[in-house]
Structures are given as C-alpha cells and as structure tokens.
Write a protein that holds these residues in place. Structure first.
Motif, PDB file in Angstrom:
ATOM      1  N   HIS A 522      -4.278   1.019  -7.674  1.00  0.00           N
ATOM      2  CA  HIS A 522      -3.192   0.311  -6.906  1.00  0.00           C
ATOM      3  C   HIS A 522      -3.484  -0.446  -5.931  1.00  0.00           C
ATOM      4  O   HIS A 522      -3.112  -1.546  -5.812  1.00  0.00           O
ATOM      5  CB  HIS A 522      -2.506   1.536  -6.531  1.00  0.00           C
ATOM      6  CG  HIS A 522      -2.788   2.434  -5.766  1.00  0.00           C
ATOM      7  ND1 HIS A 522      -3.815   3.486  -5.743  1.00  0.00           N
ATOM      8  CD2 HIS A 522      -2.964   2.224  -4.199  1.00  0.00           C
ATOM      9  CE1 HIS A 522      -3.984   4.186  -4.604  1.00  0.00           C
ATOM     10  NE2 HIS A 522      -3.601   3.457  -3.795  1.00  0.00           N
ATOM     11  N   LYS A 523      -4.897   0.068  -5.179  1.00  0.00           N
ATOM     12  CA  LYS A 523      -5.046  -0.731  -4.108  1.00  0.00           C
ATOM     13  C   LYS A 523      -5.802  -2.034  -4.466  1.00  0.00           C
ATOM     14  O   LYS A 523      -5.497  -3.145  -3.693  1.00  0.00           O
ATOM     15  CB  LYS A 523      -6.205   0.064  -3.169  1.00  0.00           C
ATOM     16  CG  LYS A 523      -6.471  -0.562  -2.040  1.00  0.00           C
ATOM     17  CD  LYS A 523      -7.239   0.470  -0.983  1.00  0.00           C
ATOM     18  CE  LYS A 523      -7.705  -0.090   0.464  1.00  0.00           C
ATOM     19  NZ  LYS A 523      -8.228   0.637   1.059  1.00  0.00           N
ATOM     20  N   LYS A 524      -6.778  -2.099  -5.442  1.00  0.00           N
ATOM     21  CA  LYS A 524      -7.129  -3.392  -5.690  1.00  0.00           C
ATOM     22  C   LYS A 524      -6.010  -4.311  -6.294  1.00  0.00           C
ATOM     23  O   LYS A 524      -6.138  -5.580  -5.984  1.00  0.00           O
ATOM     24  CB  LYS A 524      -8.128  -3.018  -6.821  1.00  0.00           C
ATOM     25  CG  LYS A 524      -8.961  -4.201  -7.576  1.00  0.00           C
ATOM     26  CD  LYS A 524      -9.875  -3.960  -8.764  1.00  0.00           C
ATOM     27  CE  LYS A 524     -10.400  -5.161  -9.376  1.00  0.00           C
ATOM     28  NZ  LYS A 524     -11.248  -4.807 -10.541  1.00  0.00           N
ATOM     29  N   GLU A 527      -4.418  -5.589  -3.173  1.00  0.00           N
ATOM     30  CA  GLU A 527      -5.425  -6.879  -2.796  1.00  0.00           C
ATOM     31  C   GLU A 527      -5.334  -7.997  -3.507  1.00  0.00           C
ATOM     32  O   GLU A 527      -5.256  -9.142  -2.915  1.00  0.00           O
ATOM     33  CB  GLU A 527      -6.727  -6.133  -2.705  1.00  0.00           C
ATOM     34  CG  GLU A 527      -6.801  -5.147  -1.632  1.00  0.00           C
ATOM     35  CD  GLU A 527      -8.356  -4.359  -1.679  1.00  0.00           C
ATOM     36  OE1 GLU A 527      -9.140  -4.700  -2.581  1.00  0.00           O
ATOM     37  OE2 GLU A 527      -8.724  -3.839  -1.017  1.00  0.00           O
ATOM     38  N   TYR A 683       0.571  -1.735   2.360  1.00  0.00           N
ATOM     39  CA  TYR A 683      -0.838  -0.846   1.900  1.00  0.00           C
ATOM     40  C   TYR A 683      -0.305   0.656   2.344  1.00  0.00           C
ATOM     41  O   TYR A 683      -0.391   1.701   1.712  1.00  0.00           O
ATOM     42  CB  TYR A 683      -2.067  -1.384   2.773  1.00  0.00           C
ATOM     43  CG  TYR A 683      -2.524  -2.401   2.165  1.00  0.00           C
ATOM     44  CD1 TYR A 683      -2.973  -2.281   0.806  1.00  0.00           C
ATOM     45  CD2 TYR A 683      -3.030  -3.535   2.826  1.00  0.00           C
ATOM     46  CE1 TYR A 683      -3.766  -3.252   0.113  1.00  0.00           C
ATOM     47  CE2 TYR A 683      -3.567  -4.573   2.218  1.00  0.00           C
ATOM     48  CZ  TYR A 683      -4.030  -4.576   0.902  1.00  0.00           C
ATOM     49  OH  TYR A 683      -4.815  -5.612   0.450  1.00  0.00           O
ATOM     50  N   GLU A 687       0.251   3.900  -0.165  1.00  0.00           N
ATOM     51  CA  GLU A 687      -0.768   4.853   0.030  1.00  0.00           C
ATOM     52  C   GLU A 687       0.067   6.367   0.367  1.00  0.00           C
ATOM     53  O   GLU A 687      -0.434   7.322  -0.418  1.00  0.00           O
ATOM     54  CB  GLU A 687      -1.735   4.801   1.209  1.00  0.00           C
ATOM     55  CG  GLU A 687      -2.769   3.710   0.925  1.00  0.00           C
ATOM     56  CD  GLU A 687      -3.577   3.999  -0.238  1.00  0.00           C
ATOM     57  OE1 GLU A 687      -4.092   5.227  -0.564  1.00  0.00           O
ATOM     58  OE2 GLU A 687      -4.284   3.145  -1.008  1.00  0.00           O
TER      59      GLU A 687
END
Length: 757
Positions: A522-524, A527, A683, A687
């Motif tokens: 999810h973070k990638k 980004e 973000y 999270e």
C-alpha cells in the motif's frame, strides 16, 4: 490513362483491387435470418394479444385466488416483454485514437461525427444506434441544476490557488474554460456563491434536453457538430471562421451552442436502419479513462458494464507501452467479470501510416524490395501476433485460463479508415472495416437468436400453465404428491446452499493472500501515485480535487487517479481468476457456481419425472413442472448476475467508505506546503486505517456479500418452487365450463419455435 496518386502498379489485378466498390453489407442469409426473427416476434405478439382477448375475464373476477395471480403476473410480464435486447459495443480510446473516424467508416458516413488529425473531437459520451425512422435524430442530455452545482463547487477547488501563485496547469485551464463558456469572460474571478446567483451567459433549456431531427445525415451532422465537437481547446472562433456562408444570426446561434459543452452529459444519435449496421446494435463512444465530471464519470463506469463487447482503440503509433491502454483493458476485463461483456477486441487504427523505407531498413531489407501495400499488410500481421499475445498474457492473470475470450483467434484488428475512403494503397477489404462489420453482425445475430429462442420458450411454458388450468381431475393422491415433492425440493435447495457455500469458500485463500499483498504494497503504491506529480508545481490542486472526489479524479495531466482502486488492486490481483471461475457461464468446472445450479436443476427435474410416472401424473402437469423449473433457474441466474457486480465492487467501495472522512479533512488543507501536507495526511490516514485492519474489513465485506448471495438464492428458490407446486396441484373444477379453447394459438407458437431449431 494516368496512374492514380499513390498507386504502385497499373495492372488489371491492382486496378480491380483499388477500385471502390459497393460497401459490404449483410449477406443474404443474414438478412433472411434477421427478418425471420422479426417475423417470429411479430406473430408471437399478435398471438399473445389474441390469447389475452380470450382469457382476460379470468383476471377480472371478484375473487382472484393466489394461483390465478401467479398465472396473470406471468402473462402480463410476457406480454410486455420485448423479445430482443441491445447489442452495445463500447469504443474505448484515448485522445486522437480515431474512434470518431472509425465510427464514421463503420456507418459509411465520412464526416458524420467531427474528426481531426490533431486533437480530441468528441467532448462527451456519444451513443449511436439505428431505428425504423426515416429521420436522423439526436437527443442532447444536459446536467441537471443540482449536478451542475456540484460540478461548479468542484471547479472552484481547482481554481482556489490561482490568485496565490498565479500558476495555471491544464486542469485549471480546463476549469476556467468551463466557467467562461457558461458564465462569460471573467467568470473565474467571481466566487462560487456569486456564480450560483448569476444568470448564465447562454440559454439553457428548462427540460435540460435538446432534440434535433433532420431528413439528411449531413444536415444533422452540421447541427450536431457544435454540441459534440470538443471546444476545450480555445478554438471556438477558428471553428466559426469556416462558416463563411452562414448568416450572422446563424453563426451566433452556433456559437452559443458550442458553449454548452460543459453542461452536456451525453448524446444519443439515431439513424435510419441500414444494411450495414443492424437495428439493435448500439455503438457507444466512451472516453478512454473517464471524465472529470462526477456524473459523466459515473455514466462512464456504468456504460462499460452494460456493453456486450468492448473495443480498445489505439493509434498504430501508440500500440505498445501506453498507460491508458492498461487502464482501458483493465476496465474491459472488469466488465467481463461483473458486467454484460462477453467479448474484448483490440482495434489498431491508422495502419496506413507507413514509411516504407524506414520499415525496410528496420527489417534489414533492400530499399524497393517491397511495396507500401505489402509492407502495411506484413506489419499488420505482425502487430496482430505481438499485441494479441500481450493482451492474452494480461487477461490470463485475471480471467480463467479457458475463458472463451482467451480462445479468440481474432482478438486484434488492424484498420485504416482513411484508405477505406480513398483506396489508394489498400482495398476496402484490406482496411478491415468490413471485417469489423462482420464481427458486429455475427455477435448481434448470435445474441438475437438466443433471445428470441428464450422468448418463444417462455410463451410455450405459459401455454403449459393454461394446460394445467384445464379441468382434468388430479391424478392419484394429490396432497401426497405435492408433499413429497415439497419435501424433496426443500432438501435439495438446502443442499444447493451448502454446495454454493463450498464454491464460495474458494475465495478464502486468495482473499487472505490478497490482503497480505495489500498490506505489503500500500505504501509503495501510494508513493507511485504521488510521484507522478513530483515535477508538477500545481500537483497540490490535483491532490485536493482527488480528496474532494473521495479519492477518484480524472486529470487532463495525469489521466485517471484512483487511490481506492490502487489500494485494493493487490487483492484483486489474487482474486480475479478464482472470481471468474466461480461465475463463469461456459466451460463449467467444479469451481463454478453454474455447475452446482445445473446439477440441482437436473436432480429436481429427475425427481419430478420419477414421481410423475410412479403416480400417473398427466403429461400436462409433468411438462409444466419441468419447463417451469427451467424458467425458475433462469430467473435465479439473472439474480446472480446482478449480485456479481455488487460483490466485485465491495472491496474498493468499503475502502473508499473508510477513507472518506480522511479525504474530507485532507481537502480542507491549504496554505504553505499544501502538497506535502496533503500527501502526509493521506499517508498517515491510510497507515492508521491499515493498522485498524482496513483490508481485513474489506475482505470480510466481500465474504459477507457471498454469504448474502447464498441466502438470497435459497430463499428465492424456496419461494418460487413453493408457488409453482401450489399452482400445479390446485383444483380448478369450478372454472371448467368457462375456459377458452386456445389450440390454434398454441400450434402457431410451437410451429414458430420449431422454425428456430
């Protein structure tokens, strides 16, 4: 005789190949088939009207028993139902792909839709169909007042920072042009409240609909052009300059019509029937990656799911590597999973764009060793092989490996609308326009045949209803027969529910693995989305618009941005194939729900037959039970089809729902470092929700939808079979002397049905 420009030979064979000929129309056998189907429907409707005249008194009794209501409701539904449906073909293409030019060629009307070699020409979704009307007609539908107010609020999100940094990007320029078109010059300098109170600079019909009707295609084309030609390029004046022969009042009227483009929701065009495109086929020109307007974007999504066939259109120079094609192909695959789509086709346009010298040099061949004609055909065959493999590889990741779409030999078509009209280098046949027409006709003929066959079968089942109504004593111990069948059917329905549950359990492991991937990626993925704007100083406006629209925004700079789908995609990557296997309609396997349904139907009909023979049940009642079972199962399949979309979309919709308050908070961020602050807020919010098991909640939501489907299936079957058995075993002695004779009507329907075999 001088050689035609662009011709590469003067022999008889070349001349015959290049000479324009009558465009390929329906084959005689296809024409006969369509007319035959139409005659069958017409006679069947007339037959039903005659029958209604004979039995309508039954529906007007002072006391109508439940069983008679069952009969009445079925007949009314059948009488109002159309035998035929629409074959909707969606043309998906990015800017300049040549959708309008292709449609003009398919319709055999060269400049009917606006075309241009340099920019997007159609500014909204355009739907084209044929009907038995001698006129050419267009209906232009506008956004409602409420929809425009919502759009206006969103436009000011894009404009809010203009006075602060003076910087304008394409999205802001787009918003300014919309405001100026509706409210006049300087509209962007007014506030949202001021524009709500302001009178538009253009005349907006109160009906929010404009109808054009002309005797000739050219007349309608000229009238329609200002409404559908893309005016979002600051070129209104230059377009008007070409109308030198128009009066001042005519030019002013057209100028005002051109300024309606921000308000146009969609356009429906109807042409007189031609033998090139059959009645019932609807072409839908669909924007490639959606629309920045909320209502048009929702229509974009729904239109895709309604299509029977989706064509992804690409310029020959942009066949490989275009991001938009991935988006379009993904949406087409989704339409196969959750919509009505049963066919995906990739159409490469403008294949006449060939530099023969460069082509031969790239192939390591001597200059002059091949004509332009042969080079184009060779290149086309190569494109078909390479792009066909690439598309199949992509689809195999999301569809069952033995899906009918993956077995298609003609997945890619290479067309040249330009050569279709001039035939300087290619023959009409080699432009593949006629081949695409064949593809359309075969698809439509196949759908039409299946629909008329089902319709006639439904009518025959109704005659069996009437047969059951005929006064003949019930055979044997009627309560015992009904009780035995009731008990057996209830047991089998519960077994079907259990078996369906086992089929749905196949989703557990893919969902679990998908959630793990979503947590990991999810973070990638976020980004990657944010990095698209790293070189754009106005990216904060894009992010704010993204938040206002609950995580979905169609940008003129960055195409379609969708945080919710991006976060859910790792789960879909794991579940797409098993989901497709569960809901497949052809090539049933142990993994498919349809196999469970078919086995249930077979066992039920087998039991009916066994009890009927053992208890001397009349053929009339037995045939009714068997045929009505088929009707009930078809209704169940329709229910499953409608539920399928809800199940597939549940992941992304729950993620959007969970993140919705965070989007609202992020949309309020302003001041210095707006871009970074919005990114950080998103973000942080994602999270937090991931830590609170957002993906696991989405997984459970999908599983709950599967369980709901299982419950709904069993409840529907219990109700439908209970009603059927009550009807089949009810005495009707008191009505015997009032029943009409309808043998003639039945024989005609049977004859019509048999003619379809």
């Amino acid at each position: 005789m001088a050689e035609a420009p662009g011709a590469e030979g003067g022999n008889a064979e070349d001349i015959a190949r290049k000479r324009p000929r009558t465009h390929q129309a329906f084959q005689d056998d296809e024409q006969r088939l369509l007319k035959h189907y139409e005659k069958i429907e017409s006679k069947a409707k007339k037959n039903l009207n005659t029958l209604y005249g004979k039995i309508s008194f039954l529906f007007q009794l002072d006391e109508v028993p439940d069983q008679l209501r069952y009969l009445r409701d079925r007949f009314v539904s059948l009488k109002e139902k159309s035998a035929f449906g629409l074959t909707r073909i969606g043309l998906f293409g990015s800017t300049g792909a040549g959708k309008s030019t292709l449609l003009n060629a398919l319709l055999d009307k060269r400049f009917f839709l606006p075309v241009s070699g340099t920019r997007t020409c159609t500014s909204c979704q355009v739907q084209i169909s044929t009907s038995r009307n001698k006129y050419y007609e267009a209906n232009i539908f506008l956004l409602s007042e409420e929809e425009w107010r919502d759009e206006l609020r969103y436009l000011f999100v894009l404009l809010e920072s203009e006075n602060n940094d003076g910087e304008k990007d394409d999205d802001m320029e787009h918003a300014i042009r919309k405001l100026r078109a509706v409210y006049g010059e300087g509209a962007e300098r007014k506030s949202y409240q001021e524009l709500l109170r302001a009178k538009p600079a253009i005349t907006i019909p109160s009906s929010r609909r404009i109808t054009l009707k002309k005797a000739e295609a050219e007349e309608l084309s000229k009238e329609l052009d200002p409404y559908i030609r893309n005016q979002d390029n600051g070129e209104e004046d230059s377009e008007m300059d070409v109308e030198m022969d128009s009066s001042d009042s005519e030019m002013e009227r057209r100028r005002e019509n051109m300024r309606l483009w921000p308000l146009i929701k969609h356009v429906e065009v109807t042409l007189p029937v031609s033998d090139l495109i059959p009645e019932g086929v609807v072409f839908v020109d669909i924007p490639g990656t959606g629309d920045s307007n909320k209502e048009r974007d929702e229509m974009w999504k729904e239109s895709i799911l309604e299509c029977s066939s989706i064509w992804v259109i690409a310029d020959v120079e942009r066949v490989f590597g275009a991001k938009e094609h991935e988006i379009m192909l993904r949406e087409a695959i989704k339409a196969c999973q959750a919509g009505k789509c049963s066919d995906i086709t990739f159409v490469v346009t403008k294949t006449d764009k060939m530099n023969t010298e460069e082509y031969l040099r790239d192939k390591g061949r001597a200059e002059g060793s091949m004509s332009t004609h042969d080079a184009i055909l060779e290149c086309n065959e190569s494109l078909k092989r390479r792009k066909g493999r690439a598309i199949k590889d992509r689809m195999q990741k999301h569809l069952p490996s033995d899906s009918e779409i993956l077995q298609k030999s003609d997945l890619v078509y290479t067309v040249s609308a330009k050569e279709y009209w001039r035939t300087e280098t290619l023959s009409i046949g080699e432009t593949e326009i006629s081949v695409l027409r064949d593809h359309v006709r075969k698809l439509h003929l196949n759908m039409t045949k299946n629909l008329i066959r089902d319709y006639m079968k439904d009518i025959l089942v109704f005659f069996n209803f009437m047969d059951v109504y005929i006064c003949t004593p019930l055979e044997g111990d009627q309560p015992s027969q009904k009780d035995e069948l009731d008990e057996y059917v209830r047991t089998k329905i519960q077994e079907l529910g259990t078996a369906a549950g086992h089929v749905f359990d196949q989703m557990d492991l893919p969902l679990l693995n998908g959630v793990r991937s979503a947590r990991k990626l999810h973070k990638k993925n976020m980004e990657n989305l944010f990095n698209q704007g790293k070189n754009s100083r106005g990216f904060h406006k894009t992010l704010k618009a993204l938040c206002v629209r609950k995580g979905v925004f169609v940008s003129r700079i960055f195409n379609r941005l969708d945080i919710n789908s991006l976060l859910a995609q790792p789960i879909y990557d794991h579940i797409d194939a098993p989901f497709g296997s569960i809901f497949r309609k052809q090539r049933h396997t142990k993994a498919s729900l349809q196999l469970v349904i078919d086995e249930f139907s077979t066992e039920i009909k087998k039991k009916f037959t066994e009890v009927g023979r053992r208890t001397n049940l009349s053929n009339v009642r037995l045939n009714f039970l068997l045929q009505e079972t088929d009707i009930i199962m078809k209704a169940l399949e329709r229910q499953i089809f409608l539920k399928k979309k809800t199940i597939l979309e549940s992941l992304v919709l729950l993620i959007q729902s969970i993140l919705s308050p965070h989007y609202d908070e992020a949309a309020k961020i302003c001041g210095k470092q707006t871009c970074e602050n919005i990114k950080n807020k998103l973000y942080q919010s994602v999270e937090e929700e991931v830590a609170q098991n957002m993906f696991e909640k989405a997984k459970e939501k999908m599983k709950s939808h599967f369980n709901n489907l299982k419950v709904e299936m069993t409840m529907k079957l219990e109700k439908d079979f209970s009603n059927m058995l009550s009807f089949a075993f009810s005495p009707w002695d008191r009505m015997c002397d009032r029943l009409p004779v309808f043998d003639q009507e039945r024989q005609e329907i049977e004859s019509l049905y048999n003619s379809l075999q």
